[in-house]
Design a protein around this motif. Structure first.
Motif, PDB file in Angstrom:
ATOM      1  N   PRO A  47      52.146   5.709 -17.480  1.00 40.60           N
ATOM      2  CA  PRO A  47      51.697   7.107 -17.552  1.00 40.60           C
ATOM      3  C   PRO A  47      52.503   7.955 -18.533  1.00 40.60           C
ATOM      4  O   PRO A  47      51.967   8.891 -19.138  1.00 40.60           O
ATOM      5  N   THR A  82      50.776   9.816 -21.632  1.00 34.83           N
ATOM      6  CA  THR A  82      50.861  11.275 -21.763  1.00 34.83           C
ATOM      7  C   THR A  82      51.406  11.675 -23.130  1.00 34.83           C
ATOM      8  O   THR A  82      50.882  12.591 -23.779  1.00 34.83           O
ATOM      9  N   VAL A  97      49.363  13.919 -25.785  1.00 38.17           N
ATOM     10  CA  VAL A  97      49.878  15.182 -26.330  1.00 38.17           C
ATOM     11  C   VAL A  97      49.949  15.087 -27.858  1.00 38.17           C
ATOM     12  O   VAL A  97      49.605  16.034 -28.571  1.00 38.17           O
ATOM     13  N   GLU A 102      46.477  15.424 -29.219  1.00 36.50           N
ATOM     14  CA  GLU A 102      45.954  16.781 -29.056  1.00 36.50           C
ATOM     15  C   GLU A 102      46.550  17.746 -30.091  1.00 36.50           C
ATOM     16  O   GLU A 102      45.852  18.607 -30.608  1.00 36.50           O
ATOM     17  N   LEU A 123      52.889  21.670 -22.741  1.00 37.26           N
ATOM     18  CA  LEU A 123      51.926  20.731 -22.153  1.00 37.26           C
ATOM     19  C   LEU A 123      52.635  19.722 -21.248  1.00 37.26           C
ATOM     20  O   LEU A 123      52.176  19.419 -20.141  1.00 37.26           O
ATOM     21  N   LEU A 124      53.761  19.174 -21.732  1.00 41.99           N
ATOM     22  CA  LEU A 124      54.478  18.158 -20.946  1.00 41.99           C
ATOM     23  C   LEU A 124      55.043  18.771 -19.667  1.00 41.99           C
ATOM     24  O   LEU A 124      55.032  18.138 -18.601  1.00 41.99           O
ATOM     25  N   GLU A 181      53.784  21.170 -17.978  1.00 44.04           N
ATOM     26  CA  GLU A 181      52.645  21.347 -17.074  1.00 44.04           C
ATOM     27  C   GLU A 181      52.273  20.010 -16.421  1.00 44.04           C
ATOM     28  O   GLU A 181      52.088  19.926 -15.212  1.00 44.04           O
ATOM     29  N   ARG A 182      52.200  18.961 -17.257  1.00 40.45           N
ATOM     30  CA  ARG A 182      51.726  17.671 -16.744  1.00 40.45           C
ATOM     31  C   ARG A 182      52.751  16.977 -15.869  1.00 40.45           C
ATOM     32  O   ARG A 182      52.409  16.268 -14.939  1.00 40.45           O
ATOM     33  N   PHE A 183      54.051  17.159 -16.159  1.00 37.68           N
ATOM     34  CA  PHE A 183      55.078  16.474 -15.364  1.00 37.68           C
ATOM     35  C   PHE A 183      55.738  17.399 -14.325  1.00 37.68           C
ATOM     36  O   PHE A 183      56.593  16.943 -13.575  1.00 37.68           O
ATOM     37  N   SER A 184      55.384  18.694 -14.314  1.00 35.32           N
ATOM     38  CA  SER A 184      55.981  19.647 -13.363  1.00 35.32           C
ATOM     39  C   SER A 184      57.481  19.526 -13.338  1.00 35.32           C
ATOM     40  O   SER A 184      58.092  19.375 -12.286  1.00 35.32           O
TER      41      SER A 184
END
Lengths: 307, 307, 307, 307
Positions: free
Chosen positions: A6, A10, A14, A17, A297-298, A300-303
Motif C-alpha cells: 500500500p 500510494t 500521488v 496525480e 495528500l499523503l 490525508e491518506r496515512f492520517s
C-alpha cells in the motif's frame, strides 16, 4: 515492491496525480538553479525499520539548500547544549520570510535557527578550529544521517558566494548587534557551502527518518545525535520550519518539516516515518509546489498528523 | 490515591516543591484579579480513561480568561469549517504579545485565534441569533468539556467591560479592515463574558483531556466536538498558544497549551493526558509562574513531549 | 484686476494649464465626497496686505476636512501652551500615512497633530465645557481666520460619523495607551464635525494668509492667535503637513502646507502670501492633484521657497 | 569686537551660561572620540557679509562626522541633479535613529541622505573615477565652504574603518535591494573618510554661512555650489537633519541644522547667518548637549526662526 504494497501504491498514485502539475517557478536567486528540469518530481518514504519506498525522480541530485539548517542546528545543540545555543539564537517563529531582518530588540538574537540570520549564527556555534573544520563536521553529520558520503556542488557554491549580499548584510548586522562574534566571511563560507551539498529524495527520506528515530539512522543503525537533540530539532521544525506558513502547514500536514529553495522538502513524524521530496517548481512562499501538495495528500491518506 | 500511586505522588511532590515560590505578580489589568490569594496553587491531571488526580487548591474557582479562546475557536471550526474560519483569522504565530495589533497587510485578518484580535473575530464566527445565543453555545461547549455546568463571575465580567479600551480598539480596527463584520459592542460582550466563566484546576484538567481524547470527554463519555476539530485546536495551541513564548514552551514542555491571565493553564497531549493548573502569580510574559514551572517539571518526569 | 496684474495673470495661466488635467480619483471614503464635480478647480492668493486674487471655481463650497487640524492645533496651543500640548502629542513626522497607528512606544503619544490620531488628541486639548463648546471655539477660530462665519455641511458630518471605525479604533487605542483621557465618542464628535465645515478656495487663501501674517487676518485686521502660535503651526505644517510626502513637498514647493481629502489645500509663506486651492480629484497620496501641481508651478514662477 | 558689539556679547553670555553644564556623555562608538576633553565648548557665528564672531574653544579641531553628509549631498545634487538623486535616495524623515534600517519597501531607497544608509548611497553618487577621486572632490567642496584646506584625522579614520560593521551591513542590504550599485568597501572608504575630516567651530560657521548665502562663501566670495543646490540642502536639513528630533528642533530653534557625533553642530538661516558649535558631551539623542542648548538660547535672543 508489488502492487499489493500500500505504501508503494500510494506513492505512485500521488506521483501520477501531481506530475502533470506545472505551475510555479524555478528559483531565480542563483543562476544554476534556473537550469533545473521543471518536470522533475521524486518522492521517498523511509520507515523506522529502515525500509525505503520511492517514486519518480527519487535518485535525482539537487542542492540541499535550507534543509541543511536542520543539521547544522543539531550539531550546534550537540556541541554547546540547548541553553547555550538559545542564548545566541531564539526559537520563536518570526512571522516573517526566510530572509527577514528579525533580531530581538534587546539581545540582537535572530528569531530562530530556520531563518537565514539564525542559520548563520548556528554555523558559528558548530565546534571546529577553522571554517573548513566546521563545515567538515556538518557534512559528516549530514552524511551519517543520509547513510552515504555526500559531496558539494562546486558550481552552486561558487554562485552562492557571488550573490550573498543579503546574507552578508545579515552577518554584519549581527556582528554589530553582538549576536555574531565570528568572522562574517568565514561563517558565510561555512553556511553557503552547507547549502550546496548534493542530495536525492532518497537521501532526504533517510535523513528525515533518522530524526524520526531519535537520531538513529534506521538503515545503517548508526546513532548520529542524541534523542534529546533529535527531539529539539523536530520541535523547532514544527514551530519555525516553514517560515511564515508553519502554522498552516501544521494544520494541513501536521508533521515537522523543512524546505529548500532548490525544491527539496523533508518531513518526519516521531517513530512513524521520514519523507523526502524533490520538485524544483516553487510556490509563492518559495516552497516546492508539488512537494507541498504531495505532503498534504499523503497526510490525508496515512492520517499521520503528529497531534 | 495511596502513596503507591506514582501520578499522585509526583503531583504532590511538584506542589510541595513549587508552593513556596512567591515570585511574580497578580494581574493588575482589572481590579477583581488583584483580590486573588497569591499563595493559591492547584494542579490536576486527567487520563484518557477519565481518572482524575489532583493536588493543592485544585477546587478553587477563578475566571478562565484567555483559555476560553480555545473553546470558542473549536465552536467556530465546528460551525463554519476550517477553510471558512481561516478566511477570517490566520493560524500563524504573530511573534508578538497577546494584545498585538497584528493584522495581515492585505487581508486585515488577525494573525491567529489565540491573540485577542483573533479571538474577537472567532467569537463573531460562532453561530447564533444574538450575542446571548452565541455566548450560550460557547458556555455549553465549555460545560460539556468540563463535565459540569459552568457559570459566569458577574463581578469579573463587569470589570472586563469597564476596561475594554484596547479590545474595543482592536474591534474597530478590524471593522475598518473588513475582517470583523459583526457589531463591535455585541462581539465584545460575548468575548468578555466567555473570559469571565469560572473554572477550577480540576475542570481544566478534564477540558484538556477532552481535547487529548479527540473531543470525547473521558469522564462523561460525551463527544463535545469532532476529532478533526480537536486536532486543529491542539495544533493551533502548539504553534500559537503561549504567544511569543510558544516556541520555547514546545522545546521545554512539548505539549500544546494555553494560559489565562487569572492564573490558569491547560496543556494536553493526544491520547496521553490533560493537565489543568492554577496559580495567580504571573511571570513577565503574563503566564502563571508556578504553573509554567510545574509543567516543565512534569514534562521532565513523565517524558510526555509530543514530538 | 487687469491684464497688467502679474499675479492675476499667473493664476489664470496656471488655471488654464491645469484645468484639462483629469487624472486622479474622487475620495471614496464617505459617499457625499463622490458627488463632487471632478472638473472643479479653484485658486486664490491673499497678500499680507489683504488683497485677494482668484481664478476658476474659487467660490465653490467644499468640506475643509484635514485642513481643520491646523486650526484645532492652533487653539490647543493657545489654550495649553506648547509644552503642555507636546506632552500629549508629538511633533515629529511619522514617515507614514494619515491614518497610521503611530503611537510612541514609551509615552503612547501620537507622532504629530497632522495625522488623524494626533488630531483627535488635539481636539481633546481644546478648552471647553462640552463637546459643543469645544467645537464652537474651533469654528470661531476658523471663521475669524476666514473673515466670515463658516458653517457645517450636516450631510457630510452624518456620513463621517457613520464611517468612523478607523478613527474610533485610534481613539480607543489612545485611551488604552493613556494619551487620550477624554471620552472617545465626544472627542470624535468634535473632530468629525470640524472636518465637515464648509469653505471656499477664497476662504482658504485668507486663512493661510492669516498664518503667514503671524496670526493677524490681513483682510479684517483681527488678531486670531499670537505670533508664536502662528509660527509653531507653520513649523509643524512644514515638517508634517503633507504626511509621508512632506519632505518632497518642501523640496519642490517649499512653503508649509496642509491638504484635505475633499480636495482643498492651503500653503503659506511667512510675510509673503497665503494660498488656497480646490480640486476634488486626488493623487495616489490622497492629495488634490491639480492643487499640488498648481503649487509647484506657482512656486517656480514666484520663487517663493521659504528657505 | 568691543563690549558694544551685541553679537559678541551674546555669544560670550551664552558661552558663560552653558560652559558649567557637564551633563551628557562622550561618544563611545570609536575609541578616539573618548579622548576628547569634555570641558571643550566653542561657538562661532558668520554673517552674510562674512564677518565672524567666536567664543570659547572656537579654534579647537574635531572630526566633522555626520555634518559631512550635507556636503556630499550637495555634490551629488550638483553632479546628478535633484531628480536623479531622488531616484536613489528619498527625502522624507524616517521617524527613526541615524542608523535606522529604513529602506522603502518597493524601491529599496534609503529614506533620506541624512541617515547613514542614505549618506552611503549619496557618496556613491558623487562623480569620480575612483574612491580617492570621489573623496577628493568632497574634501575640496568642504574646504571651499570653510575657506581653507581641510585635512583628515588618520587616527579617527582608521578607527572608523575598524568599527564599521553596522555601516557595512547597511551597504550590503542596499546592494541586495538594488539601491546601492557601487562596491561596498570602496563606498564605505569614501563615507568614513569624509567623516574623519577635521574642522573647528569657526570652520563650521563659515560653512553654514555659505549655505545661508545660496552657496557663495561670504568670507572668500567664492561660489561653491548653485543657489538651487544650497536651497535643496537646507530644505533636507530642515526636515531630516536632526534625525527623529527634527520636528522639535524646528519648533524650538527653527533653522535647518545638522549634528555630528564628535560634538559639532551647524545651523543656518537663509540670508541671515551661519552658526558653528562644538562641545563633545552628547545628549540621549546623540546630539551635542551644550550646542543644542546654545542654539535654543540664541534662537530666542535673536528671533531667527526661519518661518
Amino acid at each position: 515492491m508489488t502492487e499489493l504494497d500500500p505504501v508503494a501504491a500510494t506513492l505512485d498514485a500521488v506521483h501520477r496525480e501531481l506530475a502533470p502539475l506545472d505551475e510555479g517557478e524555478l528559483a531565480g536567486y542563483i543562476p544554476p538553479l534556473l537550469l533545473a528540469d521543471p518536470s522533475r518530481f521524486g518522492l521517498a518514504v523511509c520507515s523506522p525499520e529502515g525500509r525505503l519506498w520511492s517514486a519518480g525522480d527519487h535518485a535525482e541530485h539537487f542542492s540541499i539548500q535550507s534543509i541543511s539548517k536542520v543539521f547544522a542546528f543539531a550539531l550546534a545543540l550537540a556541541d554547546r547544549g540547548l541553553d547555550a545555543v538559545l542564548e545566541r539564537v531564539g526559537c520563536e517563529p518570526s512571522g516573517e520570510r526566510f530572509n527577514a531582518i528579525s533580531l530581538e530588540a534587546d539581545t540582537g538574537r535572530p528569531d530562530n535557527p530556520m531563518i537565514n540570520a539564525g542559520a548563520i549564527v548556528t554555523c558559528s556555534l558548530v565546534a571546529g578550529d577553522s571554517a573548513a573544520g566546521r563545515f567538515g563536521r556538518i557534512l559528516s553529520l549530514m552524511s551519517a544521517c543520509a547513510g552515504r558520503d555526500l559531496t558539494v556542488d562546486e558550481g552552486v557554491f561558487a554562485a552562492e558566494l557571488e550573490t550573498a549580499d543579503m546574507n552578508r548584510a545579515l552577518g554584519y548586522l549581527m556582528r554589530s548587534a553582538g549576536s555574531l562574534t565570528a568572522d562574517v566571511d568565514e561563517t558565510l563560507w561555512v553556511y553557503l557551502r552547507q547549502c550546496a551539498v548534493l542530495v536525492t529524495a532518497d537521501d532526504l527520506a533517510v535523513m528525515a527518518a533518522t530524526l524520526a528515530c531519535g537520531g538513529v539512522n534506521p538503515v545503517t543503525g548508526v546513532r548520529t545525535m542524541s534523542s534529546d537533540v533529535a527531539r529539539h530539532v523536530l520541535t523547532v521544525m514544527a514551530t519555525c520550519g516553514m517560515y511564515d506558513a508553519s502554522g498552516e502547514w501544521m494544520l494541513r500536514v501536521g508533521s515537522p518539516a523543512k524546505s529548500g529553495v532548490a525544491g527539496g522538502v523533508i518531513t518526519a513524524s516521531p517513530a512513524t516515518f521520514g519523507l523526502g521530496l524533490y520538485s524544483p517548481l516553487l510556490d509563492a512562499q518559495g516552497n516546492s509546489l508539488r512537494s507541498v501538495r504531495a505532503c498534504e495528500l499523503l497526510a490525508e491518506r496515512f492520517s499521520w498528523h503528529a497531534l
